[in-house]
Structure formats: structure tokens, C-alpha cells
Enzyme design. Structure first.
Site, mmCIF file in Angstrom:
data_model
loop_
_atom_site.group_PDB
_atom_site.id
_atom_site.type_symbol
_atom_site.label_atom_id
_atom_site.label_comp_id
_atom_site.label_asym_id
_atom_site.label_seq_id
_atom_site.Cartn_x
_atom_site.Cartn_y
_atom_site.Cartn_z
ATOM 1 N N PRO A 64 51.789 -28.063 88.809
ATOM 2 C CA PRO A 64 53.470 -28.422 88.968
ATOM 3 C C PRO A 64 53.225 -29.949 89.441
ATOM 4 O O PRO A 64 54.448 -29.960 88.602
ATOM 5 C CB PRO A 64 53.891 -27.219 89.681
ATOM 6 C CG PRO A 64 53.375 -26.654 90.582
ATOM 7 C CD PRO A 64 51.872 -26.981 89.613
ATOM 8 N N PHE A 65 52.428 -30.278 90.569
ATOM 9 C CA PHE A 65 52.449 -31.568 91.058
ATOM 10 C C PHE A 65 51.275 -32.377 90.537
ATOM 11 O O PHE A 65 50.952 -32.909 91.472
ATOM 12 C CB PHE A 65 52.713 -31.589 92.310
ATOM 13 C CG PHE A 65 54.120 -30.720 92.307
ATOM 14 C CD1 PHE A 65 55.389 -31.414 92.512
ATOM 15 C CD2 PHE A 65 54.419 -29.136 93.277
ATOM 16 C CE1 PHE A 65 56.570 -30.430 92.978
ATOM 17 C CE2 PHE A 65 55.062 -28.289 93.036
ATOM 18 C CZ PHE A 65 56.495 -29.544 92.763
ATOM 19 N N GLU B 253 51.207 -28.059 94.748
ATOM 20 C CA GLU B 253 52.364 -27.962 95.998
ATOM 21 C C GLU B 253 53.053 -29.354 96.339
ATOM 22 O O GLU B 253 53.289 -30.205 96.277
ATOM 23 C CB GLU B 253 51.075 -27.665 98.021
ATOM 24 C CG GLU B 253 51.847 -28.090 98.628
ATOM 25 C CD GLU B 253 51.144 -27.742 99.916
ATOM 26 O OE1 GLU B 253 51.634 -27.542 101.557
ATOM 27 O OE2 GLU B 253 49.896 -27.860 100.143
ATOM 28 N N LYS C 211 50.500 -21.570 102.017
ATOM 29 C CA LYS C 211 49.689 -21.024 102.622
ATOM 30 C C LYS C 211 49.132 -19.358 102.581
ATOM 31 O O LYS C 211 49.975 -18.761 102.541
ATOM 32 C CB LYS C 211 49.497 -20.988 103.970
ATOM 33 C CG LYS C 211 49.830 -22.339 104.897
ATOM 34 C CD LYS C 211 48.271 -22.631 105.370
ATOM 35 C CE LYS C 211 47.483 -23.955 105.223
ATOM 36 N NZ LYS C 211 47.601 -24.693 104.288
#
Length: 430
Positions: A215-216, A233, A249
Site C-alpha cells: 500500500p505504500f 508500512e 512489528k
């Protein structure tokens, strides 16, 4: 003055590939791809090209310079923050090997800015006229998406900066720090690199993006410096008064067997070690956000939620706050940088210890790429699952890391690193 035009479209996927192809003619490029994660982004992709002004600097007073640049332009600015800006926020140094030699901070004010959504494409141009928008839109539609080999490097050319035996040794040293109570968690990273290689950055990014569908995702070109990122992230987002951080994490491998994959997914949030990793960083992020938050506004919206990506399951938590009045956007970023998911807890002690044990300067790896809008909103990813390339030096690098806690087993930590490295290795070999 900015000029805007919006056009309806039918196939945003096909146009996205053409948009990236068309962008390659420019010297400055930031291309952000959401890979259709509509819950994370209101757009399919954003493209910023052609610098009208730019800021490039080392870490000294970097945030102060960025703050002044943002307030002076009062416009869209796109770029990156390298991990080594830690030396601007704390009395720290970066003395490890640096094969990439990226500037510590690089932002630019784009003349051409394009937002791609499912049903429309929006052009936002600075000091250009409407006719140029229409000409560019036609050129984008006419772009032919090329396909050719990604690199001239041999398949066995990827080298590790740290051998497996040395890695295990260093994890034992970290465990000794943990047992003494010097730290509670540390993110330890290692570099893989290729020297004397000629990469095709666009094609390598497409390979990585196809493998990760994150997504990034981001493609960045600034002079000879390239970032090809498949990041899952988000570091930090500001939307009006709301600030959001989403640290990752906790990792589990995917399986091609659906039943086994589901079992791995269900086991992840109940794994004491993986859960502890995430919760410690959530506490750190809560503390970071509280520095600029209105009283009582810091909230944990999601705790240890499982998100599934192409190659791994991950635990992600979402922490939010409402920012106090009269806090500059750059101040919010500086007060939380570097992100806790890439440092450890307590943050300062963790950064000091990992600097001693790591053998490569992180640079842009575990930094952030994104933008600040004219209204002071912003969105930045965490630069992980990414390939970095210096075209002038013919040097290509990717790094991987993991959270080390008192429960860590060195051999398993090494296996997790190899799992994370697989997509970058494959993207370079395709």
C-alpha cells in the site's frame, strides 16, 4: 499560480503504468502507488515531477531547513527523510560504511502534479497553462509501456555486508544488552549489495511492485539517486487535526496451502514474542505522539491487527492523536523521527547500540518518503522492503531487519531477515 484540470477515465490500472512510463523523461520523480488499498488512500497513485524549487541537505539543522522551506513555498513538496536525520534530533553520529552516498534530506516543489483515482485523473500544475495539461494527458495516454531486463548483474552478484555467523554473533551481543536492561527492544538491520551493476530502475520497481503489491509503494528519482520501494508500512499521516501512525512489528511467512496459511495468520497475534514486539513499539509511538497532541487525545485504534500481504502476514497497530494548535507540520515529524518500528525502546539507547553493531549506514533505508500539502497535511511511508540505487556509482543496495527482544532466537531472526529479503532478491533477478 497552480492550474487544475480533471478528466474522467475508465481503466486506472492501465493508465497508472503509462503514467510511470511517461514520468521517466523528468529528472525529479516521486511516484506513490497505493496498489488499490482504498482503506489506506483516497487515490490509486500520485505522481510529482519536475522541480520548480528544491531543498537538498545533510543532517545539520535539516528539520529547521525543511520547516523554513515548507513555510516559504506554502505549496506541495515531495521527497524523503533519511534515517540519519537522527543526528539532527539527538547527539548521534553515522560512521558506518556508506556505498550509496544519498543526501540526508531531499525535497522538491513539483511543477507537474498528477492524482490518479479510480474514475478520474487530476492535474495540478504550477506556472503552466491548461493547454500543457491537455498535451501531457494525451502524451500519457499514448505512452508505450516498455519491458526489458532489469539488471545486468549476475544472479549470484548479491553480497551480504554481514556473514550469517557474524549476524548471529551480533544478535547475541544485543541479547546481552537486553538482559542487562540497557534496552527492551532493538531493530537490527543488515545490508545486501551489488557493486558495478547497471540497473533499470523503472523495470526493477515494476518487478518489486508486482511481487509485493504494497500500500505504500514508491518510485523515487532525484538526480542519480533512486528508491524502488515495496513498503507495506505507514510512518505518519496528518489529515486536518488528526495524526496517525501505523507501526509494523510481528511477521509470519505465507503458505501456498490455504489451510496452513490461515493457521499461520491466526497464530501470529497470539505469538508472545511477536505480540510483545508490537506492543513495546505502540507504547513508544504513544509517547512520541503525546509531544504534539492535545491533552488526552492519544488513542490506540487498532492493537496487533493482522494484515496480509503477498509474501508475509504482519501485525499492525494504529495509534492516533489530535494535534495541538499552532504546531508546524515539520515539528510533528521531527518529534517522532526516526520511527519507533525501525529503532527500538528506549529509542535513544536503541539507536546508540544498533549504530555500534550494524556495519552499514542506513541512509534512506528506514527513513521515509512522502509529501506535505499546501495546508500542512502530510503522509509518509517507512522505507522498508526497498531497493536503493546510485546510478553514478553503479551501486545497488537493499537492507532488511527485525525486532530483537529478550525472547529472540538468533537463528529464527536470521530466517525472518531472509524471508523479508526474498522479494528484493527476486525483483533484481526477474
Amino acid at each position: 499560480m497552480r492550474v487544475q484540470r480533471t478528466f474522467p477515465i475508465i481503466n486506472s490500472g492501465a493508465l497508472k503504468a503509462k503514467l510511470l512510463e511517461w514520468s521517466q523523461a523528468f529528472e525529479e520523480i516521486v511516484f506513490l502507488d497505493s496498489n488499490s488499498y482504498s482503506e489506506q488512500h483516497p487515490y490509486e497513485a500520485i505522481l510529482a515531477v519536475e522541480a520548480f524549487t528544491a531543498l537538498k541537505t545533510d543532517y545539520k539543522n535539516a528539520f529547521e531547513q525543511l520547516d523554513e522551506y515548507q513555510k516559504t513555498t506554502k505549496d506541495w513538496i515531495f521527497g524523503y527523510l533519511s534515517y540519519d536525520l537522527k543526528n539532527d534530533t539527538e547527539k548521534l553520529t553515522s560512521t558506518n560504511h556508506d556505498g550509496l552516498a544519498f543526501p540526508d534530506l531531499y525535497f522538491f516543489q513539483p511543477q507537474r502534479l498528477i492524482f490518479l483515482r479510480k474514475n478520474e485523473i487530476c492535474f495540478d500544475y504550477l506556472n503552466l497553462v491548461g493547454e500543457e495539461i491537455e498535451e501531457d494527458f494525451q502524451a500519457i495516454k499514448n505512452s508505450r509501456v516498455t519491458s526489458y531486463a532489469s539488471a545486468e548483474a549476475k544472479e549470484d552478484a548479491v553480497q551480504s555486508r554481514i556473514s550469517k555467523d557474524k549476524y548471529l554473533e551480533k544478535i547475541e551481543k544485543l541479547l546481552a544488552h537486553l538482559q542487562r536492561g540497557d534496552i527492551y527492544e532493538a531493530n537490527f538491520c543488515q545490508e545486501f549489495f551489488i557493486e558495478n551493476t547497471q540497473l533499470n530502475p523503472k523495470k526493477t520497481f515494476q518487478n518489486l511492485n508486482l511481487l509485493s503489491k504494497a500500500p505504500f509503494a514508491a518510485f523515487l528519482k532525484l538526480e542519480e539517486f533512486f528508491l524502488l520501494s515495496g513498503s507495506p508500512e505507514r510512518y505518519l499521516k496528518k489529515d486536518g487535526e488528526k495524526i496517525i501512525s501505523q507501526p509494523i512489528k510481528g511477521t509470519a511467512a505465507r503458505s501456498k496451502n490455504p489451510a496452513k496459511d490461515q493457521a499461520l495468520k491466526e497464530a501470529l497475534p497470539n505469538d508472545p514474542k511477536e505480540r510483545a514486539e508490537n506492543i513495546m513499539i505502540v507504547d513508544l509511538v504513544r509517547n512520541d505522539l503525546s509531544k504534539t497532541a492535545a491533552k488526552g487525545s492519544v488513542k490506540v485504534e487498532e492493537l496487533c491487527q493482522v494484515y496480509t500481504f503477498e509474501t508475509v502476514h504482519q501485525l499492525i497497530s494504529t495509534i492516533s492523536s489530535s494535534v495541538k494548535e499552532n504546531i508546524a507540520p515539520v515539528e510533528i515529524i521531527k518529534s517522532t523521527f526516526p520511527m519507533g518500528s525501525m529503532t527500538g525502546a528506549p529509542k535513544l539507547s536503541a539507536m546508540q547500540i544498533i549504530e555500534e553493531l550494524e556495519e552499514s549506514k542506513r541512509g534512506l533505508y528506514s527513513g521515509a518518503v512522502g509529501y506535505i500539502s499546501p495546508t500542512g497535511d502530510f503522509d509518509f511511508n517507512v522505507v522498508i522492503r526497498s531497493i536503493l540505487y546510485n546510478k553514478e556509482k553503479n551501486y545497488c543496495s537493499f537492507s532488511v531487519g527485525g525486532a530483537i527482544t529478550a525472547r529472540s532466537i538468533p537463528e529464527k531472526e536470521y530466517e525472518e531477515c531472509m524471508l523479508k529479503a526474498a522479494a528484493m532478491q527476486k525483483a533484481l533477478k526477474l
